[in-house]
Design an enzyme around this catalytic site. Structure first.
Site, PDB file in Angstrom:
ATOM      1  N   ARG A  70       0.835  -1.203   0.000  1.00 35.24           N
ATOM      2  CA  ARG A  70       0.000   0.000   0.000  1.00 35.24           C
ATOM      3  C   ARG A  70       0.873   1.258   0.000  1.00 35.24           C
ATOM      4  O   ARG A  70       0.669   2.182  -0.784  1.00 35.24           O
ATOM      5  CB  ARG A  70      -0.916  -0.008   1.234  1.00 35.24           C
ATOM      6  N   TYR A 115      17.176  11.424   1.349  1.00 29.54           N
ATOM      7  CA  TYR A 115      18.542  11.939   1.511  1.00 29.54           C
ATOM      8  C   TYR A 115      18.900  12.631   0.207  1.00 29.54           C
ATOM      9  O   TYR A 115      18.012  13.042  -0.545  1.00 29.54           O
ATOM     10  CB  TYR A 115      19.431  10.720   1.852  1.00 29.54           C
ATOM     11  N   ARG A 168      26.066  25.582   5.629  1.00 32.41           N
ATOM     12  CA  ARG A 168      26.543  25.039   4.340  1.00 32.41           C
ATOM     13  C   ARG A 168      25.812  23.725   4.122  1.00 32.41           C
ATOM     14  O   ARG A 168      26.333  22.667   4.435  1.00 32.41           O
ATOM     15  CB  ARG A 168      28.079  24.842   4.380  1.00 32.41           C
ATOM     16  N   LYS A 186      20.011  12.390   7.916  1.00 35.20           N
ATOM     17  CA  LYS A 186      21.184  11.606   8.342  1.00 35.20           C
ATOM     18  C   LYS A 186      20.779  10.610   9.427  1.00 35.20           C
ATOM     19  O   LYS A 186      21.242   9.466   9.441  1.00 35.20           O
ATOM     20  CB  LYS A 186      22.276  12.544   8.883  1.00 35.20           C
ATOM     21  N   GLU A 257      27.600  18.447  11.343  1.00 38.75           N
ATOM     22  CA  GLU A 257      27.239  18.291   9.931  1.00 38.75           C
ATOM     23  C   GLU A 257      26.981  19.636   9.273  1.00 38.75           C
ATOM     24  O   GLU A 257      26.270  20.485   9.823  1.00 38.75           O
ATOM     25  CB  GLU A 257      25.963  17.435   9.859  1.00 38.75           C
ATOM     26  N   ASP A 258      27.554  19.809   8.123  1.00 36.04           N
ATOM     27  CA  ASP A 258      27.227  20.948   7.250  1.00 36.04           C
ATOM     28  C   ASP A 258      27.356  22.313   7.931  1.00 36.04           C
ATOM     29  O   ASP A 258      26.459  23.166   7.826  1.00 36.04           O
ATOM     30  CB  ASP A 258      25.844  20.733   6.617  1.00 36.04           C
ATOM     31  N   ASP A 278      31.358  14.913  10.302  1.00 32.63           N
ATOM     32  CA  ASP A 278      31.060  14.011   9.193  1.00 32.63           C
ATOM     33  C   ASP A 278      31.642  14.518   7.872  1.00 32.63           C
ATOM     34  O   ASP A 278      32.115  13.731   7.057  1.00 32.63           O
ATOM     35  CB  ASP A 278      29.539  13.882   9.093  1.00 32.63           C
ATOM     36  N   ASP A 279      31.604  15.818   7.647  1.00 30.64           N
ATOM     37  CA  ASP A 279      32.043  16.345   6.347  1.00 30.64           C
ATOM     38  C   ASP A 279      33.555  16.263   6.185  1.00 30.64           C
ATOM     39  O   ASP A 279      34.043  16.036   5.080  1.00 30.64           O
ATOM     40  CB  ASP A 279      31.552  17.788   6.180  1.00 30.64           C
ATOM     41  N   ALA A 315      35.345  19.299   3.168  1.00 31.96           N
ATOM     42  CA  ALA A 315      35.367  17.965   2.563  1.00 31.96           C
ATOM     43  C   ALA A 315      36.662  17.741   1.791  1.00 31.96           C
ATOM     44  O   ALA A 315      37.314  16.699   1.933  1.00 31.96           O
ATOM     45  CB  ALA A 315      34.146  17.784   1.667  1.00 31.96           C
ATOM     46  N   ASN A 421      27.221  17.511  -3.655  1.00 24.87           N
ATOM     47  CA  ASN A 421      25.789  17.214  -3.569  1.00 24.87           C
ATOM     48  C   ASN A 421      24.993  18.511  -3.572  1.00 24.87           C
ATOM     49  O   ASN A 421      25.527  19.547  -3.204  1.00 24.87           O
ATOM     50  CB  ASN A 421      25.498  16.456  -2.260  1.00 24.87           C
ATOM     51  N   ASN A 465      29.657   8.407  -0.832  1.00 24.71           N
ATOM     52  CA  ASN A 465      28.926   9.281   0.095  1.00 24.71           C
ATOM     53  C   ASN A 465      29.169   8.790   1.506  1.00 24.71           C
ATOM     54  O   ASN A 465      29.133   7.582   1.766  1.00 24.71           O
ATOM     55  CB  ASN A 465      27.424   9.250  -0.239  1.00 24.71           C
TER      56      ASN A 465
HETATM   57  N1  LIG Z   1      30.045  12.893  -1.148  1.00 29.73           N
HETATM   58  C1  LIG Z   1      30.036  13.169   0.130  1.00 29.73           C
HETATM   59  O1  LIG Z   1      29.931  12.280   0.974  1.00 29.73           O
HETATM   60  C2  LIG Z   1      30.187  14.578   0.563  1.00 29.73           C
HETATM   61  C3  LIG Z   1      30.070  15.616  -0.304  1.00 29.73           C
HETATM   62  N2  LIG Z   1      30.211  16.894   0.135  1.00 29.73           N
HETATM   63  C4  LIG Z   1      29.990  17.951  -0.839  1.00 29.73           C
HETATM   64  O2  LIG Z   1      31.166  18.659  -1.052  1.00 29.73           O
HETATM   65  C5  LIG Z   1      30.864  19.990  -1.369  1.00 29.73           C
HETATM   66  C6  LIG Z   1      31.779  20.901  -0.577  1.00 29.73           C
HETATM   67  O3  LIG Z   1      31.554  20.737   0.802  1.00 29.73           O
HETATM   68  P1  LIG Z   1      32.526  21.488   1.849  1.00 29.73           P
HETATM   69  O4  LIG Z   1      33.929  21.187   1.527  1.00 29.73           O
HETATM   70  O5  LIG Z   1      32.072  21.175   3.191  1.00 29.73           O
HETATM   71  O6  LIG Z   1      32.195  23.002   1.507  1.00 29.73           O
HETATM   72  P2  LIG Z   1      33.109  24.245   1.707  1.00 29.73           P
HETATM   73  O7  LIG Z   1      32.257  25.428   1.530  1.00 29.73           O
HETATM   74  O8  LIG Z   1      33.918  24.092   2.934  1.00 29.73           O
HETATM   75  O9  LIG Z   1      34.150  24.155   0.477  1.00 29.73           O
HETATM   76  C7  LIG Z   1      33.843  24.440  -0.856  1.00 29.73           C
HETATM   77  C8  LIG Z   1      35.146  24.629  -1.599  1.00 29.73           C
HETATM   78  O10 LIG Z   1      34.865  24.785  -2.982  1.00 29.73           O
HETATM   79  C9  LIG Z   1      35.586  25.890  -3.457  1.00 29.73           C
HETATM   80  N3  LIG Z   1      34.928  26.502  -4.595  1.00 29.73           N
HETATM   81  C10 LIG Z   1      33.790  27.218  -4.627  1.00 29.73           C
HETATM   82  N4  LIG Z   1      33.567  27.668  -5.844  1.00 29.73           N
HETATM   83  C11 LIG Z   1      34.579  27.236  -6.621  1.00 29.73           C
HETATM   84  C12 LIG Z   1      34.915  27.394  -7.989  1.00 29.73           C
HETATM   85  N5  LIG Z   1      34.151  28.092  -8.829  1.00 29.73           N
HETATM   86  N6  LIG Z   1      36.040  26.807  -8.436  1.00 29.73           N
HETATM   87  C13 LIG Z   1      36.809  26.093  -7.613  1.00 29.73           C
HETATM   88  N7  LIG Z   1      36.549  25.909  -6.313  1.00 29.73           N
HETATM   89  C14 LIG Z   1      35.445  26.483  -5.826  1.00 29.73           C
HETATM   90  C15 LIG Z   1      35.651  26.840  -2.289  1.00 29.73           C
HETATM   91  O11 LIG Z   1      36.684  27.787  -2.459  1.00 29.73           O
HETATM   92  C16 LIG Z   1      35.912  25.863  -1.162  1.00 29.73           C
HETATM   93  O12 LIG Z   1      37.272  25.584  -1.090  1.00 29.73           O
HETATM   94  C17 LIG Z   1      29.381  20.169  -1.114  1.00 29.73           C
HETATM   95  O13 LIG Z   1      28.700  20.170  -2.343  1.00 29.73           O
HETATM   96  C18 LIG Z   1      28.995  18.954  -0.345  1.00 29.73           C
HETATM   97  O14 LIG Z   1      27.693  18.541  -0.640  1.00 29.73           O
HETATM   98  C19 LIG Z   1      30.518  17.192   1.423  1.00 29.73           C
HETATM   99  C20 LIG Z   1      30.641  16.193   2.338  1.00 29.73           C
HETATM  100  C21 LIG Z   1      30.422  14.821   1.977  1.00 29.73           C
HETATM  101  C1  LIG Z   2      26.975  14.044   2.070  1.00 30.34           C
HETATM  102  C2  LIG Z   2      27.250  15.206   2.876  1.00 30.34           C
HETATM  103  O1  LIG Z   2      27.503  15.104   4.059  1.00 30.34           O
HETATM  104  C3  LIG Z   2      27.249  16.499   2.246  1.00 30.34           C
HETATM  105  O2  LIG Z   2      27.056  16.592   1.041  1.00 30.34           O
HETATM  106  O3  LIG Z   2      27.448  17.470   2.970  1.00 30.34           O
HETATM  107 MG   LIG Z   3      27.407  16.954   5.061  1.00 25.74          MG
END
Ligand SMILES: NC(=O)C1=CN([C@@H]2O[C@H](COP(=O)(O)OP(=O)(O)OC[C@H]3O[C@@H](n4cnc5c(N)ncnc54)[C@H](O)[C@@H]3O)[C@@H](O)[C@H]2O)C=CC1
Ligand SMILES: CC(=O)C(=O)O
Ligand SMILES: [Mg+2]
Length: 609
Positions: A70, A115, A168, A186, A257-258, A278-279, A315, A421, A465
């Site tokens: 259902r 998610y 973020r 999460k 987180e974030d 986590d990040d 990250a 993401n 991820n």
């Molecule tokens: N796959 C996964 O498990 C995870 C993925 N992420 C993803 O990673 C991404 C970044 O997360 P954080 O590092 O925490 O964010 P953050 O804000 O700390 O870092 C973003 C980085 O990207 C750079 N950036 C921004 N615009 C840019 C451009 N035009 N050219 C080059 N570099 C540029 C920034 O200068 C900064 O160094 C997010 O989209 C997040 O969803 C984060 C954690 C886990």
């Molecule tokens: C997956 C995750 O933690 C992020 O994109 O921030």
């Molecule tokens: Mg995250």
């Protein structure tokens, strides 16, 4: 349900004695946690009579299969992902066991709805779509009183919290309190993937203002309209929060987180509290886990690896640090290991002579660029000739066809990991990665992409991820009663993940195990984390030290919440209890008619007295 109901049916004198505590029971109207399914249509007639819900649900007793069917049909009828997200949220709050049964059977299909990517839209529209409480909000205005606000959480036991300040959210920027979707999502995965009891989880969102001007001007926005507080103000607030959480729940595991800038709090709290980020750490571990398998396939030795990272945030730096540690374990010196990385941020290649750098970027800043600065990713790729391309930049499409083609010219098996993401922010799609590298790349993305038919075979993309590791890191910390989450525990989660693949998954060149096996994978990750906690002597559950791995796995499995047996237990327990206390059969009117002890319902204020 049964975890918070304390039922004992036999007294020392042998006669029946009933002691029922069901704090969360029937409290759905004011309770931000999923109700314990009093109105579950799979409850037996006896249970309904006992609960006095008899007559309040349709007469037939459902099987789990029927319920699933259902719910899936309703889900199917909802057209957009966000409509499906909303239906699932309501299901979680009205019948938590059914929600997790559904998720258990359809984890691959439903994870993208609760998610990434759908949770991204849910967060962007949180205030617009708000219908029900799902977690705890702490506001900057509550500073000085966080302890008393935390007391309002209606559940006595909390094992784990995921906390965000919304600054973020995925790659979507500062979403303020709308970020609540992330702790909620999460923690749903904590339950689905690692069997953390859903009633013992706390989604927590901080309202420290937002830099999102559109939200501040949006009449429907449900957070404060102030600018984001200063770093110093945030630090004081977090100090108070950490103390208050741990005072109420001394064993609590706290997952950050974030946060836009999470480095200071990780450094500040990681040895004093059972916490991790986590990040930085979870992401580092999950990418390391996949990378270990990628290295085996690409056959490029660590010393010959050249990794370009687009994105040098929490990250990016977290992943680079984790891979550095791996290269060191593979025999490189620290200096050699960190030289395998070229980080690129919005200003271009991170170099030590390009101007003042944020502290977290200094470690990986290049000093061999001979005064030249490289601005675009194209330029950096030409300069470095990388074997690995990681995307943690929040810039959708940044891995252009040109860059992908170049990676395939430079390598037999280029590693292409667009990890940002949600899907809209992914640096490239799976389809483009395959198309422009002619099927040569080793691929993993942060958000899921569909299987691709390419030159006669089905190619399944990996999902890099942190959902593969944070559930096991959290469960490992909880079960070992770790006083802190050490770097070895994080590293162990990656190693355990990398060895969790089945022979057929290895044969198919997968980097990550099938997500449908996530619960079994989480057992292995949890075991690795517990063993590392023991090696570091941060564990307080000493009995686990001397048992074999098989016994430990069994222990972990037994401690996992299971939405099937949970409900069976409740049905059986209530049937037993009803017969014991009241004698059978119950009156057809659905009233307890025995010795009067059942006059009030368990879970109502009276029932729990
Ligand atoms: N796959 C996964 O498990 C995870 C993925 N992420 C993803 O990673 C991404 C970044 O997360 P954080 O590092 O925490 O964010 P953050 O804000 O700390 O870092 C973003 C980085 O990207 C750079 N950036 C921004 N615009 C840019 C451009 N035009 N050219 C080059 N570099 C540029 C920034 O200068 C900064 O160094 C997010 O989209 C997040 O969803 C984060 C954690 C886990
Ligand atoms: C997956 C995750 O933690 C992020 O994109 O921030
Ligand atoms: Mg995250």
């Amino acid at each position: 349900m049964s975890h918070s109901r304390n039922v004992s049916t036999a007294s020392k004198s042998g006669g029946p004695q009933v002691n029922i505590k069901a704090a969360h029971h029937h409290a759905a109207s004011h309770n931000p946690l999923p109700a314990a399914a009093d109105y579950d249509t799979a409850l037996s007639i006896e249970a309904r009579k006992y609960l006095k819900t008899y007559g309040l649900t349709p007469p037939a007793v459902d099987t789990y299969e029927k319920q699933n069917k259902r719910a899936l049909a309703i889900l199917d009828s909802r057209k957009t992902p966000i409509e499906k997200y909303q239906y699932l949220s309501i299901l979680r709050s009205t019948n938590v066991h059914l929600f997790y049964r559904l998720l258990a059977q359809n984890v691959k299909e439903l994870t993208p709805l609760i998610y990434t990517p759908t949770v991204g839209e849910a967060c962007q529209r949180w205030s617009e779509l708000y219908t029900q409480p799902e977690g705890l909000y702490l506001s900057f205005e509550d500073k000085g009183h966080l302890h008393s606000v935390i007391q309002n959480w209606p559940h006595h036991n909390v094992d784990i919290t995921v906390v965000t300040d919304g600054s973020r959210i995925l790659g979507l920027g500062d979403l303020g309190i709308n970020g609540m979707g992330i702790p909620v999502g999460k923690l749903s995965l904590y339950t689905a993937c690692a069997g953390i009891d859903p009633m013992r989880t706390l989604p927590l969102t901080l309202d420290l203002g937002t830099s999102n001007e559109a939200f501040r001007n949006d009449p429907l926005y449900m957070g404060s309209r102030r600018e984001k507080v200063t770093a110093e103000e945030e630090k004081d607030f977090l100090d108070e929060m950490m103390a208050a959480l741990t005072e109420r729940w001394p064993g609590i595991v706290i997952q950050y987180e974030d946060f836009k800038n999470p480095f200071p709090s990780l450094e500040r709290y990681q040895e004093t509290y059972t916490m991790f980020n986590d990040d930085i750490q979870g992401t580092g571990a999950v990418i390391l886990g996949g990378f270990i398998n990628g290295v085996k396939q690409s056959r490029v030795a660590p010393k010959d690896q050249r990794a370009v990272f687009l994105g040098a945030g929490s990250a990016g730096v977290g992943v680079a640090k984790q891979l550095t540690e791996f290269f060191m374990k593979e025999g490189l010196s620290e200096e050699e290991a960190k030289k395998r990385f070229w980080l690129v941020d919005s200003q271009g290649l991170v170099t030590s002579d390009r101007g003042k750098l944020a502290e977290h970027k200094v470690y990986f800043a290049r000093d061999d660029n001979e005064g030249k600065q490289y601005k675009s990713l194209e330029e950096v790729v030409e300069y470095v000739k990388p074997t690995i391309l990681m995307g943690l930049s929040t810039i959708g499409g940044a891995f252009t066809p040109h860059i992908l083609t170049r990676m395939a010219e430079l390598n037999d098996k280029p590693v292409i990991f667009p990890l940002s993401n949600p899907s809209s922010k992914s640096e490239c799609t799976f389809e483009d990665a395959i198309k422009y590298t002619k099927g040569k790349c080793l691929f993993a993305s942060g958000s899921p992409f569909p299987t691709l038919h390419f030159e006669g075979t089905d190619l399944v993309p990996g999902q890099g991820n942190n959902m593969y590791v944070f559930p096991g890191i959290g469960l490992g910390a909880i079960l070992s009663k770790a006083v802190s989450v050490t770097q070895n525990m994080i590293y162990a989660s990656a190693e355990a993940l990398s060895t969790s693949l089945l022979p057929e998954e290895v044969k198919a060149n997968w980097l990550y195990p099938d997500i449908r096996r996530i619960r079994e994978v989480s057992v292995e990750v949890t075991r690795g984390v517990i063993r590392a906690a023991q090696a570091d002597k941060v564990d307080r559950e000493l009995a686990l030290r001397n048992i074999s791995d098989e016994e430990l796995d069994e222990f972990i499995r037994n401690r996992m919440y299971d939405p099937y047996t949970e409900h069976d237990k409740v049905n059986a327990e209530l049937k037993d209890l009803a017969q014991h206390v009241m004698g059978s059969p119950m009156s057809p009117a659905g009233q307890a008619n025995g010795n009067g002890k059942m006059a009030s319902r368990p879970g109502t204020a009276e029932g729990s007295k």
